[in-house]
Structure formats: structure tokens, C-alpha cells
Design an enzyme around this catalytic site. Structure first.
Site, PDB file in Angstrom:
ATOM      1  N   LYS A  79       0.744  -1.043   0.098  1.00 49.43           N
ATOM      2  CA  LYS A  79       0.625  -0.274   0.399  1.00 49.43           C
ATOM      3  C   LYS A  79       1.127   1.249   0.141  1.00 49.43           C
ATOM      4  CE  LYS A  79      -4.692   1.414   0.520  1.00 49.43           C
ATOM      5  NZ  LYS A  79      -5.949   0.340  -0.135  1.00 49.43           N
ATOM      6  N   GLY A 174     -21.258   6.588   4.528  1.00 45.94           N
ATOM      7  CA  GLY A 174     -20.067   6.784   3.571  1.00 45.94           C
ATOM      8  C   GLY A 174     -20.803   6.855   1.913  1.00 45.94           C
ATOM      9  N   VAL A 178     -17.502   3.797  -3.736  1.00 37.55           N
ATOM     10  CA  VAL A 178     -18.244   2.332  -3.116  1.00 37.55           C
ATOM     11  C   VAL A 178     -19.748   2.544  -2.702  1.00 37.55           C
ATOM     12  CG1 VAL A 178     -18.238   0.461  -2.155  1.00 37.55           C
ATOM     13  CG2 VAL A 178     -15.872   1.020  -2.935  1.00 37.55           C
TER      14      VAL A 178
HETATM   15  P1  NAD Z   1     -14.629   7.510  -1.164  1.00 40.34           P
HETATM   16  O1  NAD Z   1     -13.388   8.236  -0.660  1.00 40.34           O
HETATM   17  O2  NAD Z   1     -14.828   7.888  -2.678  1.00 40.34           O
HETATM   18  O3  NAD Z   1     -15.660   8.259  -0.319  1.00 40.34           O
HETATM   19  C1  NAD Z   1     -15.790   7.836   0.812  1.00 40.34           C
HETATM   20  C2  NAD Z   1     -16.880   8.744   1.768  1.00 40.34           C
HETATM   21  O4  NAD Z   1     -16.959   9.017   3.194  1.00 40.34           O
HETATM   22  C3  NAD Z   1     -17.004  10.632   1.171  1.00 40.34           C
HETATM   23  O5  NAD Z   1     -18.387  10.259   0.067  1.00 40.34           O
HETATM   24  C4  NAD Z   1     -16.513  11.015   2.132  1.00 40.34           C
HETATM   25  O6  NAD Z   1     -17.288  11.853   2.168  1.00 40.34           O
HETATM   26  C5  NAD Z   1     -17.551  10.313   3.204  1.00 40.34           C
HETATM   27  N1  NAD Z   1     -17.038  10.410   5.103  1.00 40.34           N
HETATM   28  C6  NAD Z   1     -15.798   9.925   4.860  1.00 40.34           C
HETATM   29  N2  NAD Z   1     -16.010  10.433   6.089  1.00 40.34           N
HETATM   30  C7  NAD Z   1     -17.474  10.195   6.732  1.00 40.34           C
HETATM   31  C8  NAD Z   1     -17.648  10.234   7.630  1.00 40.34           C
HETATM   32  N3  NAD Z   1     -17.081  10.379   9.170  1.00 40.34           N
HETATM   33  N4  NAD Z   1     -19.323  10.114   8.371  1.00 40.34           N
HETATM   34  C9  NAD Z   1     -20.006   9.246   6.989  1.00 40.34           C
HETATM   35  N5  NAD Z   1     -19.581   9.831   6.123  1.00 40.34           N
HETATM   36  C10 NAD Z   1     -18.044  10.135   5.871  1.00 40.34           C
HETATM   37  O7  NAD Z   1     -13.922   6.276  -0.940  1.00 40.34           O
HETATM   38  P2  NAD Z   1     -14.322   5.113  -1.524  1.00 40.34           P
HETATM   39  O8  NAD Z   1     -13.455   4.506  -3.097  1.00 40.34           O
HETATM   40  O9  NAD Z   1     -15.904   5.055  -1.990  1.00 40.34           O
HETATM   41  O10 NAD Z   1     -13.891   3.984  -0.462  1.00 40.34           O
HETATM   42  C11 NAD Z   1     -14.321   3.558   1.124  1.00 40.34           C
HETATM   43  C12 NAD Z   1     -13.924   2.737   1.578  1.00 40.34           C
HETATM   44  O11 NAD Z   1     -13.597   1.759   1.187  1.00 40.34           O
HETATM   45  C13 NAD Z   1     -13.010   2.885   1.666  1.00 40.34           C
HETATM   46  O12 NAD Z   1     -11.736   2.840   3.654  1.00 40.34           O
HETATM   47  C14 NAD Z   1     -11.569   2.641   1.116  1.00 40.34           C
HETATM   48  O13 NAD Z   1     -10.615   2.690   1.731  1.00 40.34           O
HETATM   49  C15 NAD Z   1     -12.454   1.493   0.187  1.00 40.34           C
HETATM   50  N6  NAD Z   1     -12.097   0.129  -0.636  1.00 40.34           N
HETATM   51  C16 NAD Z   1     -12.513   1.268  -1.550  1.00 40.34           C
HETATM   52  C17 NAD Z   1     -12.516   0.148  -2.958  1.00 40.34           C
HETATM   53  C18 NAD Z   1     -12.406   0.735  -4.277  1.00 40.34           C
HETATM   54  O14 NAD Z   1     -12.805   0.057  -5.044  1.00 40.34           O
HETATM   55  N7  NAD Z   1     -12.868   2.208  -4.357  1.00 40.34           N
HETATM   56  C19 NAD Z   1     -11.764  -1.338  -2.380  1.00 40.34           C
HETATM   57  C20 NAD Z   1     -11.567  -1.709  -1.274  1.00 40.34           C
HETATM   58  C21 NAD Z   1     -12.098  -0.831   0.048  1.00 40.34           C
END
Ligand code: NAD
Length: 346
Positions: A79, A174, A178
Site C-alpha cells: 500500500k 459514506g 463504493v
Molecule cells: P471515497 O473517498 O470515494 O468515499 C468515502 C466517502 O465517505 C466520501 O463521500 C466521504 O465524504 C465520506 N465520509 C468520510 N468520513 C465520513 C464520516 N465520518 N461519516 C460519513 N461519511 C464520511 O472512498 P471509496 O472509494 O468509496 O471507498 C470507501 C472505503 O472503502 C474506503 O475505506 C476504502 O479504503 C475502501 N475500499 C474501497 C475500494 C474501492 O474500490 N474504491 C476497494 C476496497 C476498499
């Protein structure tokens, strides 16, 4: 660019980069490459200091080793984190990061993560070939990650809790890349959904949707519901929040949901809340990247089919946990370690 290697027990290679010209401050952690080259996203985040960034990258890279192993794919775990505000992301900074990735000679491959996009990966790719999730290949892994989370939620509710999706209530924390896709899939199946996001703009379009309730981000984990789906940042399951959960199960996309991997898993179990191990539930993205690297090239159907198997693996993990009287997180670790750790010779 100044590179400084840090020795960390149990980790293969951890390097800190500082580049004055571009302003890049970043860390790459390669946890383990027994199954193949390390692959894991690049998280850009305004960490308060290097120690905080290091703690995050170590946890995340280790998680990637377990994730790929349990998903049955031949990638190692790695990572990277860039210490910066999203608005400070420049092409120069991304290119300098590409040079940093290149210095690992292929033992680490980067991809999108929080605050980095397929477009950013294209810029990084100008400085190194070791980039995955490019637009002309698998692209943004988020829709496939959401599919994996969806099938895990469906199996947990319907097979373990006997609650049909169209009668279930899911709370999503969130609505990013995703969470948004997950929300759409759940609504399509008639599921009642409550959501929260720190970003008010994200919620604008949902205000008039009768199928979606919106609550304050501070309270989303307390929502009375069948299943809580953390899809924001890690550490949401901790000694302060677990006592306030009002759900029967937790399954979501966020990495490292348990702040204390052992103690918080025990706390959930003590409260009778079924925990679907995060790194299995959210493996769709890395499965997508793995399919992208196959000799035949990227095939969306293949990526979707492989991701749908997450539901079956999850049910096997729950069964193993019950059979051996261990926690689901321990069962997941056991199966993952069996694949990536060298077995002792008799
Ligand atoms: P992203 O940054 O697009 O979305 C995260 C969302 O959460 C944002 O809209 C943000 O405003 C919101 N947020 C942040 N803190 C918050 C809180 N305390 N309360 C409510 N909302 C909050 O990220 P993503 O790509 O959607 O990924 C989400 C999670 O999934 C992350 O932890 C990421 O590591 C994990 N993940 C993502 C992927 C992927 O393919 N994108 C794959 C595996 C794991």
C-alpha cells in the site's frame, strides 16, 4: 528525492520519500510478496504527521496481503500513502510519486484509493509501468468493489439472518465511489436504506428519494437497522461505537473497520453482532485488478463472476468460525494465512 528505508518487523520493505521540488511526502509499504508482486492502492490524505501515515500504511498493506490471499488471487500485499490535502495534488507531485513507485522495480504496484482516481493513475503511469486500474484496462474498481459488498450483505442477511433483502434495513456510512453504487443496488432490490455522508453535496440528489433516509454522520452507526455498512474510513468499530450499534450484523467496504483487530472483534461478538471480515467483503476491487493483469486481458464479466464468489467464501468463513468456536475475523485470518505463509515441513 530522498528515500529512507525503515525496518519494520514482519514487513518486507517500508520506504519514506521526501521530494522538495514537487512537495511529495509519501510512504510505500510492502508487507509480503510470497504469492506475487505486492498490489495495493495509493491513499492521498492530510495525515497530521509521518507517524500517523506510517501506522495507516502498515495496517493497510498487511490487510492487502490477507485480502488477496483470501480472495484466492496471486498478489502480495502492499500500500502507499501520500501526505497531502486533495487540493494540493498536482501532476508534478503524482509524477514524483510514480518515480518513487518505480524505485521498487515492480515489487509494489499502485492503484486508486481514497482521493486518487484513474486519471491520477494515468499521470503516475508516465513515470512508471507499475500502475494498475488504468482507464484503458479495468478502470475504476469501485463498482466491482460495491458488487462484492452487495453480495456479502445479501448473503449475510438472507442466509445467516433469514431476512430477505426486500424486508431488510441497511445503514450506509459514506456515499463515495463504493457507497453510491452499493446504495443503488440495495434500493433496486427493495431494501430500506439509511445513509450519512460528511459531504452535503453527495446527499443533495437523495433528499427527495422516499426510499432513502438521511441522518447525521455522527449518528449513522446508532441507526436501528439489520445491517450497518461502513463505507467511509477505517476504525469505525471501536470501544466507543460498538456499544452504541443497533444492528444485527456489520458488512461494508471500508478497510480496517476494527480499530483494535482483536478486542473490537470480541466486543462485537459479545454484543451478538455478526461481523463480516472487511478485507473479504471489499475484495472486489483487487479481484478486478487481478483480472486486468491476466494474459487474456480485462474481461468485466469474469471480474464480476469472481467477485460474486465473495458471498460463498463469506458463508464458509462463518461456518468455520462456528465449527471451531472462533471469531469470523480469526477464521478469515486462518484461511488467508494458510495460503500466503510458508507451511512448516514435517
Ligand atoms: P471515497 O473517498 O470515494 O468515499 C468515502 C466517502 O465517505 C466520501 O463521500 C466521504 O465524504 C465520506 N465520509 C468520510 N468520513 C465520513 C464520516 N465520518 N461519516 C460519513 N461519511 C464520511 O472512498 P471509496 O472509494 O468509496 O471507498 C470507501 C472505503 O472503502 C474506503 O475505506 C476504502 O479504503 C475502501 N475500499 C474501497 C475500494 C474501492 O474500490 N474504491 C476497494 C476496497 C476498499
Amino acid at each position: 528525492m530522498k528515500l529512507r528505508e525503515i525496518q519494520v518487523d514482519g514487513y518486507q520493505k517500508v520506504v519514506v520519500a521526501n521530494d522538495e521540488a514537487s512537495g511529495l511526502k509519501a510512504i510505500i509499504s510492502v508487507h509480503n510478496t510470497n504469492l506475487g508482486p505486492a498490489v495495493g492502492g495509493t491513499r492521498l490524505y492530510p495525515y497530521n504527521n509521518e507517524d500517523e501515515a506510517l501506522e495507516d500504511v502498515l495496517r493497510l498493506s498487511r490487510g492487502m496481503t490477507y485480502k488477496s490471499s483470501l480472495a484466492g488471487i496471486d498478489f502480495g500485499g502492499g500500500k502507499s500513502v501520500i501526505i497531502a490535502k486533495p487540493e494540493d495534488k498536482t501532476p508534478e507531485l503524482l509524477k514524483a510519486f510514480g518515480q518513487f513507485v518505480d524505485s521498487f522495480g515492480g515489487s509494489y504496484n499502485c492503484a486508486e484509493d481514497v482521493n486518487t482516481s484513474p486519471e491520477d493513475m494515468e499521470i503516475i503511469h508516465e513515470a512508471t509501468p507499475y500502475v494498475m486500474g488504468l482507464n484503458n484496462k479495468g478502470g475504476d474498481p469501485s463498482p466491482i468493489t460495491a458488487l462484492g459488498v452487495f453480495v456479502a450483505i445479501e448473503a449475510t442477511l438472507e442466509q445467516k439472518l433469514n431476512i430477505p433483502l426486500n424486508q431488510a434495513h441497511v445503514a450506509i456510512q459514506g456515499l463515495g465511489h463504493v457507497g453510491q453504487h452499493l446504495l443503488n443496488m440495495l434500493i433496486e432490490k427493495g431494501c430500506k436504506v439509511t445513509v450519512a455522508d460528511k459531504n452535503q453535496k453527495t446527499l443533495e440528489t437523495l433528499k427527495d428519494n422516499p426510499k432513502v433516509a438521511i441522518v447525521d454522520p455522527e449518528n449513522i452507526h446508532q441507526t436501528p437497522c439489520d445491517l450497518f455498512a461502513p463505507c467511509a474510513m477505517g476504525g469505525i468499530l471501536n470501544k466507543d461505537t460498538i456499544g452504541k450499534l443497533n444492528c444485527k450484523a456489520v458488512a461494508g467496504a471500508a478497510n480496517n473497520q476494527l480499530l483494535d483487530e482483536k478486542e473490537d472483534a470480541k466486543r462485537l461478538h459479545a454484543r451478538g453482532i455478526l461481523y463480516a471480515p472487511d478485507y473479504l467483503v471489499n475484495a472486489g476491487g483487487i479481484i478486478n485488478v487481478f483480472v486486468e493483469q491476466s494474459k487474456e486481458g480485462y474481461n468485466k464479466q469474469k471480474a464480476r463472476q469472481a467477485t460474486q464468489k465473495i458471498a460463498k467464501t463469506l458463508m464458509e468463513i462463518f461456518t468455520l468460525a462456528e465449527k471451531e468456536n472462533i471469531l469470523p475475523s480469526e477464521a478469515a485470518n486462518k484461511v488467508a494465512e494458510k495460503r500466503f505463509k510458508p507451511q512448516p515441513q514435517n
